[in-house]
Design an enzyme around this catalytic site. Structure first.
Site, PDB file in Angstrom:
ATOM      1  N   ARG A 159       0.331  -6.691   3.212  1.00  0.00           N
ATOM      2  CA  ARG A 159       1.557  -6.283   3.907  1.00  0.00           C
ATOM      3  C   ARG A 159       2.685  -7.256   3.608  1.00  0.00           C
ATOM      4  NH1 ARG A 159      -0.004  -6.539   9.496  1.00  0.00           N
ATOM      5  NH2 ARG A 159      -1.903  -7.505   8.729  1.00  0.00           N
ATOM      6  N   HIS A 196      -8.116  -8.503  13.711  1.00  0.00           N
ATOM      7  CA  HIS A 196      -7.219  -8.394  12.562  1.00  0.00           C
ATOM      8  C   HIS A 196      -6.945  -6.920  12.323  1.00  0.00           C
ATOM      9  CE1 HIS A 196      -5.467  -8.766   8.628  1.00  0.00           C
ATOM     10  NE2 HIS A 196      -5.553 -10.070   8.688  1.00  0.00           N
TER      11      HIS A 196
END
Ligand SMILES: Cc1cc2nc3c(=O)[nH]c(=O)nc-3n(C[C@H](O)[C@H](O)[C@H](O)COP(=O)(O)OP(=O)(O)OC[C@H]3O[C@@H](n4cnc5c(N)ncnc54)[C@H](O)[C@@H]3O)c2cc1C
Ligand code: FES
Lengths: 547, 225
Positions: free
Chosen positions: A341, A321
Site C-alpha cells: 500500500r 494486520h
C-alpha cells in the site's frame, strides 16, 4: 491454486476500475468515522473475547481469553520438588530470546563490559524480526523531525502511549539507523547515499527505511552475525527456552531455568541481570485468528515476568494486520507487507470499488475490511469460506514504472508465484490477521521493569505504542530499547553480586492460585503451539489454517 | 475422517495427508511435533530446508517445507541443520577489497562453477553466478544477487567442494553495506542535530500539551505528498 473463475470475474471488475482509480484515491476518514469503524468492527472491541485477569500484580486488567489463560496458568516447575542444583551456567547478563531485541541487547551489554548468555527457543533468529518486510521508521530526512515522528507515534497510539518511551524512541531513531548502517545493513538508498524512504500507515512524513522487502531479515542476519563475532563474551544457547525465572526470594531476579528441547533436561542459569526479549504471542491465536507470527511466538516472556511481579501494559489490545493472505489457503494469515500500500496499491471490494483510504492506521484499515465483508457483504469469498478484499498490486508498476514490484517486493512475488499467482499482473486477496502485541510488560526508558534485576525489551515490552503501533516502529523499538536495556542491564549487573537462586515466587503464585480455587490447567509458558492432528482430534477442533 | 488424502513418505514412512497441505503442515498432520526444521513458517528463516524425490523420477528436488504443497508419493527428508563454516572476523577490522573474501574463505577459489548450488536454492537465487562474482572480488554484485538468501544451507549441503556460499554472501553484503554503499549524509546530519539538542524544545512543547491539544495538533498535521 490459481484464482477460481468466480474470483477472476471479480478481478475483471478491479481491472476495469483501475484506470479511473489511478488518479483518485479514496479519501481519509474523519476522526469520527475512524472511531465508529473501530468501535463496531475491530476485534479488540468484542467484549466477550476478553476477560479480567484473576490474580497477580495486574489483577482485574482485561486481556484476550487465550492470554488470560496462560497468564493464570500453573508453572511447569513444582517449587516443592524441583531441585536447583548448582548452576553450571553463569553470566553477568542473561538474555532470553534471540530475536532483534535480544541481539541488540547482547551487543550493548558487551559494550558495557558484561558477559552475556543468550538463550533462545529455536534457532537464533527464528523470530518475528526475521519476518519483517516493510521497514523501520526514523525521522532523518530534512523534511522530517523527531518532533513530527513523536506526534505520529502518539496519534497512532490514540494518545495512550507512555510519553517518556516515545521520546526515547524518536530521539534514538536516527542514531540506531546509523548504527545499523555501520554494522553493514544494506538499506535501500539513492545513488548519492541518501535513504530511499516511503510512507507507512499513519506517517505524516516519508520515513520508512527498508531493505527491499527483507528489512527485518537483513537487520536480523547482520545483528546475528555481529553477535557471532563476539564469541568470547556472548554465548548463545539455542533450543533452550526459559520456562521460569529465578529470584533470590526477596524480589530480585537472579537467573532462569531453561528447558533443553532436545534432551528435555533443565538447565539452571545464574545471572546478575536478566533481559526478556521473547517477542509476541500470535501463536496463541486470539479469537481464532490466523497469525503472521513465527512458530515460537507464545507470549512466554509476559508469563514469566508476570509471575515475578512485572506490570502489564496495553495487553487488552492486539494488532490485526489488515493485509494477511486470504488466498491461497496454504498461506492464509501470512503477511502481505504494508509496503504494497505504501507503494500505491489500493484496496477494492468484490465490485472493484475502493472503500477505504489505503493507509489509515492499521486498526482502522483492518476494521474497515471486516466491515466490508461482514456488514456490507461486499467481500470476496474463497472456496474454503474465507472472506477477503482485493489489494490491487498491479497498480504499483503503473505508478512507478515497470519492474518496481519485482525490485521492491521480491519476497512477496516469490511467495505468491509458488502458488501460481502473479501479483505483478493480478491483485492479491487479503483479510486481517493477528500480527502484533501492542502491549507487554511495562518498562521505563532504560528497559527496567520495577522488578529488581529484570529488564524487558522488544515486542514483549509495553507502553511505547499505546494501544496501536504504526508500521516500522517495532523494528525501531526493538533496536532502541534492546540497546538501552543491554546498556542498563550491564551497568546493573556489574554492581551486583550473584544472588541466591530460588523458586520462592512460585510458592506465592501457587498459594494465590489455590486461594482462588484455581486448580489444574495447562502449564505455561507453553513454548510452542500444538498443531499435530492427534491433539486436534481430541479437542474436536477443525483443521483451521494456521500458516 | 472424510478428507481425501494422498500418500507421502516421511523419512521412509508412508503417511496419508490431505493434498492441500504444505509439507510442514503435512508433517504435523501426520503427528509430528516439530522443534527442528521449523521457524517462521512463512519462507523467511530457512529452518525448513527439505529434500525430496518423486516416485519414478530420477531427480532430487529442494524446497522450503513451509512454502511447498505436498504431492502424491513424495519422499521427504528434512535438513534441519548442516555443519557449515563461518569465518572469524570483526567487520570493523576488515577492508572492502576482494582479498578479504579470499582470505577469510580460501575455499572460495576452489569453486567449480558446476551450478549444483543454484539448482538446490529454494529461493531461486543464481548462487553460482554470485559465487563467480565473489571470485572476481565484485562485492557489490555478490551483495545484490544474494540479497534474498535466507541461509537455509541447501547450497552448502550440495556443494562438491565444501563451500559455505551463504556465509560468503553474508560477509560480502556486510562489507558492501558498511564500506561501499555511500553513507547517508542527511542521516549523519540529523544525528548531529539530535546530539546538539536541536529537538528538545519541540518535544517539550508537545509533551506539555494535554490530550485535547495533542489531538488537535495531530489532526492538523500536514502530510507529505
Ligand atoms: C510477518 C511480520 C512482519 C513484520 N513487519 C514489520 C515491519 O515491516 N516493520 C516493523 O517495524 N515491524 C514489523 N513487524 C513486527 C516486528 O518484526 C516485531 O515486533 C519485532 O521484530 C519483534 O522483535 P523481538 O526481538 O521483540 O521479538 P522476536 O524477533 O520475535 O524474537 C523473540 C525471540 O525470543 C524467542 N523466545 C520466545 N520465547 C522464549 C523463551 N521462553 N525462551 C527463550 N526464547 C524465547 C523466540 O523464539 C524468538 O527467537 C513484523 C512482524 C511480523 C511477524
Ligand atoms: S519455516 Fe522459516 S522458511 Fe520455512
Amino acid at each position: 491454486m490459481a484464482y477460481t473463475p468466480a474470483m477472476l470475474e471479480s478481478i475483471a471488475r478491479v481491472e476495469a476500475s483501475r484506470p479511473a482509480r489511478l488518479s483518485a484515491t479514496f479519501p481519509r476518514m474523519t476522526p469520527q468515522e475512524r472511531d465508529e469503524v473501530l468501535r463496531r468492527f475491530h476485534p479488540d472491541y468484542i467484549a466477550d473475547a476478553t476477560r479480567a485477569i484473576r490474580l497477580g500484580s495486574c489483577k482485574g486488567d482485561r486481556t484476550p481469553l487465550e492470554l488470560a489463560e496462560v497468564l493464570e496458568a500453573p508453572p511447569q516447575l513444582d517449587p516443592e520438588t524441583f531441585t536447583l542444583q548448582d548452576s553450571e551456567l553463569k553470566a553477568d547478563v542473561l538474555i532470553v530470546g534471540g530475536g532483534g531485541a535480544g541481539a541488540a541487547a547482547a551487543l550493548l551489554a558487551v559494550q558495557g563490559g558484561a558477559s552475556v548468555l543468550l538463550a533462545t527457543k529455536l534457532r537464533f533468529g527464528d523470530a518475528n524480526t526475521m519476518m519483517a518486510q516493510g521497514g523501520i521508521q526514523a525521522a532523518d530526512q530534512p523534511s522530517d523531525s523527531p518532533v513530527t515522528h513523536y506526534l505520529d507515534v502518539m496519534g497512532g497510539g490514540h494518545f495512550s502511549n507512555d510519553p517518556d518511551l516515545v521520546e526515547a524512541l524518536v530521539t534514538d531513531a536516527p542514531s540506531v539507523i546509523q548504527w545499523l548502517e555501520q554494522l553493514g545493513v544494506m538499506f535501500d538508498k539513492h545513488p548519492d547515499g541518501s535513504m530511499n524512504t516511503i510512507h507507512g500507515g499513519g506517517t505524516s512524513r516519508k520515513r520508512m527505511h527498508s531493505a527491499r522487502d527483507y528489512s527485518g531479515a537483513e537487520i536480523m542476519r547482520v545483528l546475528r552475525d555481529e553477535v557471532r563475532s563476539h564469541p568470547e563474551s556472548i554465548r548463545v544457547l539455542e533450543f533452550s527456552p526459559a520456562v521460569e525465572l529465578l529470584t533470590d526470594g526477596q524480589g530480585r531476579v537472579t537467573g532462569a531455568v531453561l528447558l533443553d528441547l532436545e534432551t528435555r533436561e533443565y538447565k539452571v542459569v545464574s545471572a546478575r541481570a536478566v533481559i526478556l526479549t521473547t517477542g509476541g504471542g500470535g501463536r496463541l491465536h486470539y479469537q481464532g485468528f490466523p497469525t503472521t507470527n513465527h512458530y515460537g511466538a507464545t507470549a512466554d516472556g509476559i508469563v514469566l515476568a508476570y509471575r515475578v511481579g512485572g506490570k502489564l501494559a496495553f495487553l487488552h489490545t492486539m494488532q490485526y494486520h489488515p493485509t494477511g493472505v486470504a488466498y491461497p489457503e496454504q498461506i492464509v494469515g501470512q503477511l502481505v507487507t504494508e509496503k504494497v500500500r505504501g507503494l500505491g496499491a489500493q484496496v477494492c471490494n468484490i465490485h472493484g470499488e475502493q472503500f477505504v483510504f489505503p493507509l489509515e492506521t492499521r486498526d482502522v484499515e483492518a476494521a474497515s475490511f471486516i466491515r466490508e465483508c461482514q456488514d456490507r457483504k461486499t467481500g470476496v469469498e474463497t472456496p474454503t469460506g474465507q472472506p477477503g478484499v482485493w489489494l490491487d498490486s498491479p497498480m504499483i508498476n503503473l505508478i512507478h514504472g515497470p519492474g518496481t514490484i519485482e525490485k521492491e517486493l521480491p519476497a512477496m512475488v516469490r511467495q505468491f508465484r509458488g502458488f501460481d499467482i502473479d501479483i505483478v499482473r493480478q491483485p492479491m486477496l487479503v483479510y486481517p490477521t493477528l500480527h502484533y502485541q501492542n502491549g507487554g510488560i511495562r518498562i521505563r526508558p532504560d528497559g527496567s521493569t520495577g522488578v529488581d534485576g529484570l529488564f524487558v525489551a522488544g515486542e514483549a515490552a509495553g507502553g511505547i505504542h499505546g494501544s496501536n503501533r504504526l508500521m516500522g516502529n517495532s523494528l525501531l523499538d526493538i533496536t532502541v530499547f534492546g540497546r538501552r536495556a543491554g546498556t542498563a542491564a550491564a551497568a546493573h549487573a556489574l554492581e551486583q553480586q550473584p544472588g541466591a537462586l530460588t523458586l520462592e515466587h512460585l510458592r506465592a503464585w501457587n498459594r494465590e492460585r489455590a486461594e482462588l480455587g484455581l486448580t489444574g490447567g495447562r502449564p505455561a509458558p507453553i513454548l510452542l503451539p500444538d498443531y499435530t492432528r492427534h491433539i486436534r482430534a481430541v479437542r474436536k477442533e477443525p483443521l483451521v489454517p494456521v500458516g | 475422517m472424510d478428507v481425501d488424502t494422498i500418500p507421502v513418505f516421511v523419512m521412509g514412512q508412508r503417511v496419508e495427508v490431505p493434498p492441500t497441505l504444505t509439507i510442514l503442515r503435512a508433517l504435523e498432520y501426520a503427528g509430528y511435533t516439530l522443534t527442528r526444521g521449523v521457524g517462521c513458517r512463512a519462507g523467511f528463516c530457512g529452518a525448513c530446508a527439505t529434500v525430496y524425490r518423486l516416485k519414478g523420477d530420477p531427480h532430487l528436488y529442494f524446497a522450503l517445507a513451509c512454502q511447498t504443497v505436498v504431492r502424491p508419493e513424495m519422499y521427504l527428508a528434512q535438513i534441519p541443520f548442516f555443519p557449515s563454516r563461518r569465518a572469524d572476523y570483526r567487520i570493523e577490522d576488515l577492508a572492502a577489497v576482494p582479498a578479504t573474501l579470499f582470505t577469510l574463505y580460501p575455499e572460495l577459489l576452489r569453486c567449480l562453477a558446476c551450478g549444483t548450488c543454484s539448482k538446490a536454492c529454494p529461493q531461486g537465487i543464481d548462487v553460482r553466478s554470485y559465487m563467480a562474482a565473489a571470485m572476481r572480488g565484485d562485492l557489490a554484485a555478490v551483495a545484490d544477487a544474494s540479497f534474498d538468501c535466507i541461509a537455509c544451507g541447501l547450497c552448502s549441503a550440495r556443494c562438491p567442494v565444501e563451500e559455505t556460499q551463504y556465509n560468503v554472501a553474508l560477509l560480502a553484503r556486510r562489507l558492501y553495506g558498511r564500506y561501499l554503499a555511500r553513507r547517508s549524509e542527511h542521516l549523519a546530519e540529523r544525528v548531529r542535530e539530535i546530539e546538539a539538542g536541536a529537538f528538545h524544545q519541540g518535544l517539550a512543547e508537545l509533551r506539555a500539551l494535554d490530550e485535547a491539544g495533542l489531538t488537535s495538533r495531530y489532526n492538523a498535521r500536514d502530510i507529505e505528498a
